[in-house]
Write an enzyme that holds these catalytic residues in place. Structure first.
Site, mmCIF file in Angstrom:
data_model
loop_
_atom_site.group_PDB
_atom_site.id
_atom_site.type_symbol
_atom_site.label_atom_id
_atom_site.label_comp_id
_atom_site.label_asym_id
_atom_site.label_seq_id
_atom_site.Cartn_x
_atom_site.Cartn_y
_atom_site.Cartn_z
ATOM 1 N N VAL A 1 32.187 -23.276 -0.818
ATOM 2 C CA VAL A 1 33.632 -23.113 -0.988
ATOM 3 C C VAL A 1 33.945 -21.735 -1.575
ATOM 4 O O VAL A 1 33.097 -21.107 -2.209
ATOM 5 C CB VAL A 1 34.233 -24.219 -1.890
ATOM 6 C CG1 VAL A 1 34.101 -25.581 -1.238
ATOM 7 C CG2 VAL A 1 33.593 -24.223 -3.261
ATOM 8 N N CYS A 2 35.170 -21.269 -1.337
ATOM 9 C CA CYS A 2 35.618 -19.993 -1.900
ATOM 10 C C CYS A 2 35.632 -20.096 -3.426
ATOM 11 O O CYS A 2 35.968 -21.149 -3.945
ATOM 12 C CB CYS A 2 37.019 -19.655 -1.397
ATOM 13 S SG CYS A 2 37.064 -19.123 0.328
ATOM 14 N N PRO A 3 35.304 -19.055 -4.150
ATOM 15 C CA PRO A 3 34.990 -17.698 -3.689
ATOM 16 C C PRO A 3 33.506 -17.481 -3.405
ATOM 17 O O PRO A 3 33.096 -16.367 -3.131
ATOM 18 C CB PRO A 3 35.433 -16.824 -4.864
ATOM 19 C CG PRO A 3 35.113 -17.666 -6.058
ATOM 20 C CD PRO A 3 35.415 -19.101 -5.619
ATOM 21 N N MET A 4 32.707 -18.538 -3.454
ATOM 22 C CA MET A 4 31.264 -18.391 -3.228
ATOM 23 C C MET A 4 30.938 -17.981 -1.793
ATOM 24 O O MET A 4 29.878 -17.421 -1.531
ATOM 25 C CB MET A 4 30.517 -19.673 -3.605
ATOM 26 C CG MET A 4 30.491 -19.947 -5.104
ATOM 27 S SD MET A 4 29.829 -18.573 -6.088
ATOM 28 C CE MET A 4 28.142 -18.533 -5.508
#
Length: 79
Positions: free
Chosen positions: A13-16
């Protein structure tokens, strides 16, 4: 077009999504191609813009018609 590296971030998932992508890009030389597979929604809305802002070029963006997208990114393509 053949990619030099492939990264599947459909389970991230964002920001990963950007963090993992950036780590892989750091290992590539300028001009090499990274193929990314990512989910619809926030990742596809944010990641292409973040990559461009970081100096990379989006060569292709394709909807896989299964809730995922494939992006081909040239490292340093905008510098």
């Amino acid at each position: 077009m053949n990619a030099d590296e492939f990264l599947d971030i459909t389970d991230v998932v964002c920001p990963m999504t950007f963090v993992k992508t950036k780590v892989v890009l750091e290992d590539l030389d300028d001009g090499q191609i990274l193929e990314l597979r990512l989910n619809d929604g926030e990742p596809i809305q944010n990641l292409p813009r973040s990559l461009k802002d970081d100096g990379h070029k989006i060569l292709e963006l394709a909807n896989n018609d299964d809730g995922t997208f494939t992006i081909l990114v040239e490292k340093g393509g905008l510098t």
